[in-house]
Design a protein around this motif. Structure first.
Motif, PDB file in Angstrom:
ATOM      1  N   SER A  25       0.818  -1.285   0.110  1.00 17.28           N
ATOM      2  CA  SER A  25       0.401   0.157  -0.169  1.00 17.28           C
ATOM      3  C   SER A  25       0.911   0.989   0.331  1.00 17.28           C
ATOM      4  N   THR A  27       2.498   4.763  -2.341  1.00 14.00           N
ATOM      5  CA  THR A  27       2.059   5.601  -3.593  1.00 14.00           C
ATOM      6  C   THR A  27       2.833   4.588  -4.840  1.00 14.00           C
ATOM      7  N   ALA A  29       1.535   2.646  -8.052  1.00 10.89           N
ATOM      8  CA  ALA A  29       0.582   2.613  -9.773  1.00 10.89           C
ATOM      9  C   ALA A  29      -0.502   1.138  -9.673  1.00 10.89           C
ATOM     10  N   ARG A  30      -1.212   0.982 -10.150  1.00 12.50           N
ATOM     11  CA  ARG A  30      -1.901   0.095  -9.685  1.00 12.50           C
ATOM     12  C   ARG A  30      -2.030  -1.705 -10.052  1.00 12.50           C
ATOM     13  N   THR A  31      -0.576  -1.332 -10.409  1.00  7.30           N
ATOM     14  CA  THR A  31      -0.426  -2.629 -10.674  1.00  7.30           C
ATOM     15  C   THR A  31       1.058  -2.910 -10.592  1.00  7.30           C
ATOM     16  N   ASN A  32       1.649  -3.816  -9.849  1.00  7.01           N
ATOM     17  CA  ASN A  32       3.381  -3.554  -9.690  1.00  7.01           C
ATOM     18  C   ASN A  32       4.137  -4.480  -9.841  1.00  7.01           C
ATOM     19  N   SER A  53       3.909  -6.871 -13.955  1.00  5.06           N
ATOM     20  CA  SER A  53       2.518  -6.185 -14.211  1.00  5.06           C
ATOM     21  C   SER A  53       1.471  -6.616 -15.001  1.00  5.06           C
ATOM     22  N   ARG A  71      -2.242 -13.077  -7.985  1.00  5.78           N
ATOM     23  CA  ARG A  71      -2.267 -11.658  -7.721  1.00  5.78           C
ATOM     24  C   ARG A  71      -3.818 -12.066  -7.096  1.00  5.78           C
ATOM     25  N   ASP A  73      -7.362 -10.231  -5.611  1.00  4.16           N
ATOM     26  CA  ASP A  73      -8.245  -9.438  -6.031  1.00  4.16           C
ATOM     27  C   ASP A  73      -7.911  -8.183  -5.415  1.00  4.16           C
ATOM     28  N   VAL A  75      -6.002  -4.390  -4.979  1.00  3.75           N
ATOM     29  CA  VAL A  75      -5.401  -3.808  -5.871  1.00  3.75           C
ATOM     30  C   VAL A  75      -3.386  -4.375  -4.722  1.00  3.75           C
ATOM     31  N   ASN A  76      -2.674  -4.585  -5.888  1.00  4.06           N
ATOM     32  CA  ASN A  76      -1.448  -4.696  -5.295  1.00  4.06           C
ATOM     33  C   ASN A  76      -0.834  -5.665  -4.003  1.00  4.06           C
ATOM     34  N   SER A  99       8.265   0.009  -7.147  1.00  2.00           N
ATOM     35  CA  SER A  99       7.492   1.098  -7.623  1.00  2.00           C
ATOM     36  C   SER A  99       7.642   1.292  -9.089  1.00  2.00           C
TER      37      SER A  99
END
Length: 117
Positions: A25, A27, A29-32, A53, A71, A73, A75-76, A99
């Motif tokens: 969690s 800062t 991006a949506r997928t890393n 990603s 992954r 459901d 985010v990250n 990141s």
């Protein structure tokens, strides 16, 4: 600031299974790209599995066919399903996230996995 938290470690008998979870969690991006590494006593930290990603995966030869990175459901989040565990899988397992915003890799504190009868 980025936080990485692992969970799911524990004691399991040889041949058993465990699922590790990792949530990143902050800062990001949506997928890393994310990954799992492990460090056994007296050894260097080593790659276990990574996922890009785009969803491509890579595994250490020693865990191919037994471990699966995926992954969640949310985010990250990422999981490591570990089956057919062996005593040599005993280690502290660390999750990391790369990141694309800061061009840095962040690590969690690790979770202990012990495989023993």
């Amino acid at each position: 600031q980025v936080q990485v938290v692992e969970s799911g470690g524990g004691l399991v008998q040889p041949g058993g299974s465990l699922r590790l979870s990792c949530a990143a969690s902050g800062t990001l991006a949506r997928t890393n790209a994310m990954g799992w590494y492990r460090q056994a006593p007296g050894k260097q930290r080593a790659l276990v599995a990574t996922i890009t990603s785009g969803g491509s995966t890579n595994y250490a030869d020693s865990v191919k066919g037994r471990f699966t990175i995926s992954r969640g459901d949310a985010v990250n989040t990422v999981y490591l399903q570990m089956n057919s565990l062996k005593p040599e899988d005993t280690a502290v397992y660390y999750c990391n996230v790369y990141s694309s915003i800061s061009s840095r890799t962040y690590w969690g504190q690790g979770t202990q996995v012990t495989v023993s009868s």
